[in-house]
Scaffold this motif. Structure first.
Motif, PDB file in Angstrom:
ATOM      1  N   CYS A  81       6.399   8.231  -8.689  1.00  0.00           N
ATOM      2  CA  CYS A  81       5.175   7.209  -8.320  1.00  0.00           C
ATOM      3  C   CYS A  81       4.375   8.059  -8.785  1.00  0.00           C
ATOM      4  N   LEU A  82       3.285   7.216  -8.843  1.00  0.00           N
ATOM      5  CA  LEU A  82       1.853   7.388  -9.238  1.00  0.00           C
ATOM      6  C   LEU A  82       0.663   7.746  -8.402  1.00  0.00           C
ATOM      7  N   ASN A  83       1.657   6.475  -7.370  1.00  0.00           N
ATOM      8  CA  ASN A  83       0.708   5.774  -6.355  1.00  0.00           C
ATOM      9  C   ASN A  83       1.275   5.905  -4.937  1.00  0.00           C
ATOM     10  N   GLU A  84       2.618   5.568  -4.894  1.00  0.00           N
ATOM     11  CA  GLU A  84       2.998   5.838  -3.908  1.00  0.00           C
ATOM     12  C   GLU A  84       4.823   5.487  -3.668  1.00  0.00           C
ATOM     13  N   CYS A  85       4.963   6.129  -2.864  1.00  0.00           N
ATOM     14  CA  CYS A  85       6.934   5.152  -1.694  1.00  0.00           C
ATOM     15  C   CYS A  85       6.811   5.164  -1.033  1.00  0.00           C
ATOM     16  N   SER A  86       6.941   3.394  -0.750  1.00  0.00           N
ATOM     17  CA  SER A  86       6.951   3.163   0.247  1.00  0.00           C
ATOM     18  C   SER A  86       8.157   3.064   0.857  1.00  0.00           C
ATOM     19  N   ILE A  87       8.623   2.504   2.511  1.00  0.00           N
ATOM     20  CA  ILE A  87       9.923   2.751   2.567  1.00  0.00           C
ATOM     21  C   ILE A  87       9.890   1.631   3.561  1.00  0.00           C
ATOM     22  N   ARG A  88      10.915   0.565   4.145  1.00  0.00           N
ATOM     23  CA  ARG A  88      10.097  -0.482   4.948  1.00  0.00           C
ATOM     24  C   ARG A  88      12.030  -1.401   5.248  1.00  0.00           C
ATOM     25  N   SER A  89      11.393  -2.393   6.625  1.00  0.00           N
ATOM     26  CA  SER A  89      12.978  -2.993   7.028  1.00  0.00           C
ATOM     27  C   SER A  89      13.114  -4.159   6.579  1.00  0.00           C
ATOM     28  N   ASN A  90      13.988  -4.734   6.168  1.00  0.00           N
ATOM     29  CA  ASN A  90      13.766  -5.689   5.520  1.00  0.00           C
ATOM     30  C   ASN A  90      14.504  -6.761   6.409  1.00  0.00           C
ATOM     31  N   VAL A  91      14.266  -6.338   7.387  1.00  0.00           N
ATOM     32  CA  VAL A  91      14.298  -7.520   8.352  1.00  0.00           C
ATOM     33  C   VAL A  91      13.912  -7.191   9.605  1.00  0.00           C
ATOM     34  N   ILE A  92      13.588  -7.994  10.233  1.00  0.00           N
ATOM     35  CA  ILE A  92      12.678  -8.234  12.011  1.00  0.00           C
ATOM     36  C   ILE A  92      12.971  -6.849  12.316  1.00  0.00           C
ATOM     37  N   LYS A  93      14.137  -6.394  13.165  1.00  0.00           N
ATOM     38  CA  LYS A  93      14.092  -5.550  14.106  1.00  0.00           C
ATOM     39  C   LYS A  93      13.183  -3.858  13.222  1.00  0.00           C
ATOM     40  N   THR A  94      13.288  -3.351  14.193  1.00  0.00           N
ATOM     41  CA  THR A  94      12.151  -1.938  13.755  1.00  0.00           C
ATOM     42  C   THR A  94      14.000  -1.236  12.965  1.00  0.00           C
ATOM     43  N   PHE A  95      13.397  -0.487  12.417  1.00  0.00           N
ATOM     44  CA  PHE A  95      14.475   0.162  11.998  1.00  0.00           C
ATOM     45  C   PHE A  95      14.027   2.361  11.985  1.00  0.00           C
ATOM     46  N   VAL A  96      14.973   2.845  11.908  1.00  0.00           N
ATOM     47  CA  VAL A  96      15.468   4.120  12.299  1.00  0.00           C
ATOM     48  C   VAL A  96      15.230   5.157  11.610  1.00  0.00           C
ATOM     49  N   ILE A  97      14.376   6.068  11.066  1.00  0.00           N
ATOM     50  CA  ILE A  97      14.009   6.961  10.206  1.00  0.00           C
ATOM     51  C   ILE A  97      14.233   8.234  10.898  1.00  0.00           C
ATOM     52  N   ASP A  98      15.316   8.972  10.159  1.00  0.00           N
ATOM     53  CA  ASP A  98      15.169  11.260  11.007  1.00  0.00           C
ATOM     54  C   ASP A  98      14.263  10.955   9.404  1.00  0.00           C
ATOM     55  N   VAL A  99      13.044  11.702   9.708  1.00  0.00           N
ATOM     56  CA  VAL A  99      12.531  13.029   8.635  1.00  0.00           C
ATOM     57  C   VAL A  99      12.022  14.014   9.139  1.00  0.00           C
ATOM     58  N   LEU A 100      12.754  14.641   7.824  1.00  0.00           N
ATOM     59  CA  LEU A 100      12.675  16.220   7.633  1.00  0.00           C
ATOM     60  C   LEU A 100      12.061  16.862   6.755  1.00  0.00           C
ATOM     61  N   ILE A 101      11.605  18.118   7.287  1.00  0.00           N
ATOM     62  CA  ILE A 101      10.194  17.988   6.028  1.00  0.00           C
ATOM     63  C   ILE A 101      11.166  19.330   5.937  1.00  0.00           C
ATOM     64  N   ASP A 102      11.743  20.340   4.421  1.00  0.00           N
ATOM     65  CA  ASP A 102      12.422  20.961   4.106  1.00  0.00           C
ATOM     66  C   ASP A 102      13.904  21.177   4.847  1.00  0.00           C
ATOM     67  N   ASP A 103      14.025  20.229   5.530  1.00  0.00           N
ATOM     68  CA  ASP A 103      15.704  20.262   6.264  1.00  0.00           C
ATOM     69  C   ASP A 103      15.328  20.376   7.562  1.00  0.00           C
ATOM     70  N   PHE A 104      14.149  20.422   7.931  1.00  0.00           N
ATOM     71  CA  PHE A 104      14.082  20.785   9.333  1.00  0.00           C
ATOM     72  C   PHE A 104      13.634  19.670  10.278  1.00  0.00           C
ATOM     73  N   PRO A 105      14.617  19.107  10.999  1.00  0.00           N
ATOM     74  CA  PRO A 105      14.315  17.406  11.445  1.00  0.00           C
ATOM     75  C   PRO A 105      13.157  17.823  12.380  1.00  0.00           C
TER      76      PRO A 105
END
Ligand code: NAP
Ligand code: MN
Length: 265
Positions: free
Chosen positions: A120-144
């Motif tokens: 990607c030159l601009n960005e990578c975006s990740i979004r829910s495709n349904v109306i409900k919220t969605f949940v993502i675990d965010v890890l930095i170098d495998d650290f939760p």
């Protein structure tokens, strides 16, 4: 650039665009360039159109690191376009008089479920495709680091920081800093769910991992610049600054911060 003169022109092939491209082709040929139709032979890849044409040109040509990219706009100047079709003489004059420089732009490498990466030159975006919220675990170098709940997240390059990232109040980042910025899209923050709430910048040494919590919302929309990936299922997304960079020809006296001022101030 002057001694490597095979140029590939990337543009949307419509009658309207041909009107811009024909005179440019003639001009380039008269000035010793070879217009090639085989990408393999290209030394220079010129996109003709706006920033979106430039994004498409880098994507469709595979983010080549052995070519020089040039953004040529059919209207005003943009973030990736330093030249215009109307002023081809000006472009050549600048090239011949050392008023141009080659800049390397960091790009982001995105790997989904350990598959070969997308860039990607601009960005990578990740979004829910349904109306409900969605949940993502965010890890930095495998650290939760945090668990996100909301509409989605954007991971932008410095040059992409003025695009989608800026619309969600992310910071504008100097492209001389090889880094990626993580921004939230409408996070839910309360006593149960907590995220940092501000954008943060990661160095090129880090890997960000987004794990989509599989609670029925596991079909997110993943965008790489101006394209949506046709991936039906994603569990784990690894994102880092690529070792590969693209080389872009730009005018010396048209710095990133001049572009920011021109567009926003
Ligand atoms: P678009 O919807 O036509 O473009 C959105 C706008 O962003 C256009 O004005 C475009 O400029 C501009 N743009 C593109 N890259 C930029 C950059 N690096 N810095 C500043 N402005 C930039 O779609 P598009 O032209 O194909 O562009 C795709 C980009 O749109 C995506 O990469 C994403 O960053 C952005 N986007 C923004 C939002 C939002 O702000 N809510 C939502 C989705 C996507 P041109 O007119 O020169 O094309
Ligand atoms: Mn556009």
């Amino acid at each position: 650039m002057p001694h490597r003169k095979n140029i590939y022109l990337f543009y949307k092939q419509t009658p309207e665009m041909e009107q811009h491209v024909q005179p440019l082709q003639t001009f380039l040929k008269e000035n010793g360039f070879h217009i090639v139709t085989d990408l393999e032979q290209a030394h220079i890849i010129a996109s003709i159109g706006g920033d979106n044409a430039f994004l498409q040109a880098t994507r469709k040509t595979g983010f080549r690191d052995d070519c020089l990219y040039i953004g040529i706009s059919t209207e005003g100047l943009g973030f990736y376009t330093d030249f215009t079709t109307k002023e081809a003489e000006h472009m050549l004059h600048a090239v011949n008089n050392e008023q141009v420089e080659v800049r390397r732009y960091p790009i982001i490498e995105v790997s989904i479920d350990e598959e070969p990466p997308f860039y990607c030159l601009n960005e990578c975006s990740i979004r829910s495709n349904v109306i409900k919220t969605f949940v993502i675990d965010v890890l930095i170098d495998d650290f939760p680091f945090e668990t996100f709940r909301g509409d989605g997240m954007i991971v932008s390059t410095p040059t992409g920081s003025t695009a989608y990232n800026k619309s969600v109040r992310g910071a504008v980042v100097d492209p001389l800093l090889p880094s990626m910025q993580v921004s939230e899209i409408a996070s839910l923050n309360n006593n149960e769910y907590r995220t940092l709430g501000t954008s943060f910048l990661l160095s090129s040494q880090r890997t960000l991992t987004l794990k989509v919590v599989q609670d029925g919302n596991d079909h997110p929309i993943i965008g790489v610049d101006n394209e949506a990936l046709s991936i039906r299922h994603a569990e784990k997304v690894d994102i880092k600054i690529s070792e590969r960079q693209i080389k872009v020809l730009k005018l010396k006296h048209n710095s990133f911060w001049q572009k920011v001022q021109r567009k926003f101030l």
